[in-house]
Design an enzyme around this catalytic site. Structure first.
Site, mmCIF file in Angstrom:
data_model
loop_
_atom_site.group_PDB
_atom_site.id
_atom_site.type_symbol
_atom_site.label_atom_id
_atom_site.label_comp_id
_atom_site.label_asym_id
_atom_site.label_seq_id
_atom_site.Cartn_x
_atom_site.Cartn_y
_atom_site.Cartn_z
ATOM 1 N N ASP A 147 0.862 -1.189 0.000
ATOM 2 C CA ASP A 147 0.000 0.000 0.000
ATOM 3 C C ASP A 147 0.903 1.246 0.000
ATOM 4 O O ASP A 147 1.846 1.361 0.791
ATOM 5 C CB ASP A 147 -0.897 0.010 1.244
ATOM 6 C CG ASP A 147 -1.908 1.151 1.204
ATOM 7 O OD1 ASP A 147 -3.048 0.898 0.819
ATOM 8 O OD2 ASP A 147 -1.536 2.293 1.564
ATOM 9 N N ILE A 148 0.640 2.179 -0.935
ATOM 10 C CA ILE A 148 1.431 3.414 -1.023
ATOM 11 C C ILE A 148 1.048 4.320 0.152
ATOM 12 O O ILE A 148 -0.124 4.635 0.359
ATOM 13 C CB ILE A 148 1.185 4.132 -2.362
ATOM 14 C CG1 ILE A 148 1.582 3.209 -3.540
ATOM 15 C CG2 ILE A 148 1.973 5.427 -2.423
ATOM 16 C CD1 ILE A 148 1.270 3.776 -4.891
ATOM 17 N N GLU B 286 -4.661 2.219 -4.204
ATOM 18 C CA GLU B 286 -3.204 2.265 -4.142
ATOM 19 C C GLU B 286 -2.626 0.957 -3.610
ATOM 20 O O GLU B 286 -1.474 0.906 -3.195
ATOM 21 C CB GLU B 286 -2.732 3.439 -3.264
ATOM 22 C CG GLU B 286 -3.106 3.359 -1.786
ATOM 23 C CD GLU B 286 -4.482 3.961 -1.472
ATOM 24 O OE1 GLU B 286 -4.676 4.415 -0.364
ATOM 25 O OE2 GLU B 286 -5.349 3.992 -2.377
#
Length: 576
Positions: free
Chosen positions: A442-443, A485
């Site tokens: 996950d960004i 994301e």
């Protein structure tokens, strides 16, 4: 030194018939030079090694010339493939393969003997410290061909050498310039064209005269990047050109409109390379085999082109080989001609007798043929129509399949595709024997990036993240855009420790991506490994929980939630 001596000993001690040979060609076999050279190698090795032990690769560098991405793909392919099928010796043909091996041999084929050929412009410093290289220098015969042109066309005022801006073209031009000027005893201008389009050449060639001559060095593509085919563009050039075109590469030029020149023979060149390889396989250390001088260039001509440009055959060198020269059939077959004429007279008499009867039959046959032709035309038209519609339907189905399984923004496989492959892997890999590890990525602060810089910046970061994942993971691993994301990575047959290392590399590479305020992109990663009697939903749940633990523990972290299942009770703990 010890490693080098062991490699030499291993090669010399190997039984030649069981040796494995790799032939690495610079170009595609559609390029007739490459095909002829390959046949020369095969013919010479046929009685020495088993057929399945001759591995032949084609780099296709005429189409992918100077393409670093393509070169990297080739490096990865050879590294993977020939870790399992290690060659005892390598033969390379032409410049691109030679330079590729000179750059990559230490990683791909350490200490493996390499016999190279077909190198037109050889720079000794390239293999100065490489004791496992030897070969035959193909070279070029530029000066000899320029002198030959003046011998055949004493009225010539301009000789134009044709090349291009590819790596090989540049090296050839450098060699040509080092040999200039040419002293022909006359005011003859010798110049170089290496930056022209196909259209520009056709325009010039169609307006020139026999006071001009062209000598082709090497042309892979024009200045606009258009691919140059010797079977098409060269033939078109020769058709419209009012000046003769000369060349050095016989197998790909004779019969394509080139008048001829001092040319070499790729088949014999291939046999010579294979003979040198046989010496190594028979025990001669490659360090004891010196480089051989340039290949033989012999006067070779196309009779039809000589006639087209009114070249006096008496001006040709005495040992010239002339292709397509017609022979007088009558002089060598007088008896056959006389007998054929007599037979023809008898047959003509018979034909006149039968002619009347044939005429009556023809009318009926003509009507029948017209009817058959009409029916066949209708059938062909309908068959083609059905085939076209079937092809359209197949194309639409493939497109729909692609859209259903691919994320439109990042061009990565989507969640549907990832879920299907994960289920398949969970049935394939047994936790007691293999290791299936997944990672949920996950960004960090992605919503803040979108809010602060806009969705275009956010979309760009997602795209670059997907490219980074594809370039970082192994070919046997898979990356998917899971949603928003979030990304999912499947590590096949990978223990946890290796998965952690891979995720660390991903974090390091992603940190090279910067936001508009010059801050590195960071990610949080949760890892889970398949357990006995695990389910699709439960392994994803553990990876997701590990991800949220990483995010809640400060982000830019890699976490894994360990879970043991015993009598349907769960005991949990975390580790970084």
């Amino acid at each position: 030194m010890i490693v080098s001596m062991l490699a030499i000993y291993s090669t010399s001690a190997a039984t030649p018939e069981h040796a494995r040979v790799l032939l690495l060609n610079s170009y595609h076999p559609q390029y007739l030079w490459t095909e002829a050279l390959t046949q020369g190698v095969k013919s010479e090795l046929a009685n020495l090694i088993e057929a399945e032990n001759l591995h032949i690769e084609y780099m296709d560098e005429r189409r992918f010339v100077s393409d670093p991405t393509y070169h990297e793909k080739w490096r990865q392919l050879l590294l993977y493939k020939y870790q399992q099928f290690k060659p005892d010796i390598i033969i390379s043909s032409d410049d691109a393969a030679f330079h590729f091996l000179a750059d990559e041999v230490d990683e791909l084929f350490p200490n493996t003997p390499i016999i190279f050929g077909g190198v037109n412009v050889f720079k000794p410093h390239i293999i100065e410290n490489k004791t496992n290289f030897s070969g035959i220098l193909e070279g070029m015969e530029i000066k000899g061909n320029v002198e030959l042109i003046y011998q055949l066309q004493p009225q010539v005022k301009e000789i134009i050498l044709l090349a291009d801006k590819t790596e090989l073209g540049i090296r050839m031009v450098e060699q040509a310039r080092s040999e200039m000027p040419y002293d022909l005893g006359k005011q003859v201008l010798v110049r170089i064209w290496d930056d022209f389009s196909i259209a520009e050449f056709k325009s010039y060639a169609s307006q020139t005269s026999t006071k001009t001559a062209f000598l082709m060095l090497a042309v892979h593509k024009d200045k606009n990047g258009a691919y140059f085919s010797f079977a098409k563009e060269l033939k078109d050039f020769a058709t419209i050109s009012k000046a003769p075109i000369y060349g050095m590469w016989g197998a790909i030029m004779i019969g394509q409109g080139v008048i001829g020149g001092l040319m070499n023979n790729p088949f014999e060149h291939g046999k010579a390379l294979a003979n040198m390889a046989k010496r190594v396989l028979s025990g001669t250390p490659i360090a004891n085999i010196p480089l051989e001088a340039n290949s033989k260039f012999s006067p070779t001509f196309d009779y039809n082109q000589l006639q087209k440009f009114n070249i006096d055959l008496n001006r040709l060198p005495l040992n010239s080989e002339i292709y397509f020269k017609p022979e007088s059939f009558y002089q060598s077959n007088k008896s056959l001609v006389h007998g054929t004429v007599l037979t023809a007279c008898i047959l003509i008499a018979i034909i006149f007798i039968l002619f009347a009867n044939i005429q009556r039959r023809r009318k009926a046959e003509t009507s029948l043929l017209e009817l058959n032709d009409s029916l066949e035309h209708k059938i062909k038209f309908r068959t083609q129509e059905l085939s076209d519609k079937n092809n359209q339907l197949k194309a639409m189905m493939e497109e729909m399949k692609h859209l259903a399984n691919t994320d439109s923004l990042t061009d990565l496989p989507n969640r549907r595709s990832g879920a299907r492959r994960l289920r398949k892997f969970m049935t394939r890999y047994l936790p007691s024997q293999d290791n299936l590890t997944i990672a949920m990525l996950d960004i960090d602060y992605f919503k803040s990036i979108n809010d602060k810089f806009g969705h275009n910046v956010g979309d760009n970061i997602l795209k670059r993240t997907s490219i980074c994942l594809q370039n970082t993971i192994r070919p046997t691993d898979f990356a998917y855009r899971w949603g928003g994301e979030e990304f999912l990575i499947l590590f096949s047959n990978t223990p946890v420790k290796s998965a952690f290392s891979a995720c660390t590399r991903i974090q390091q590479h992603l940190a090279e991506i910067k936001t508009p305020d010059d801050k590195p992109v960071t990610v949080s990663i949760g890892i889970a490994q398949q357990q006995v009697n695990d389910s699709f939903e439960y392994i994803l749940k553990r990876a997701d929980e590990s991800l949220y633990y990483a995010k809640g523990n400060g982000r830019n972290r890699i976490e894994m939630l360990y879970t043991e299942i015993n009598k349907h009770k769960e005991q949990s703990g975390y580790c970084a």
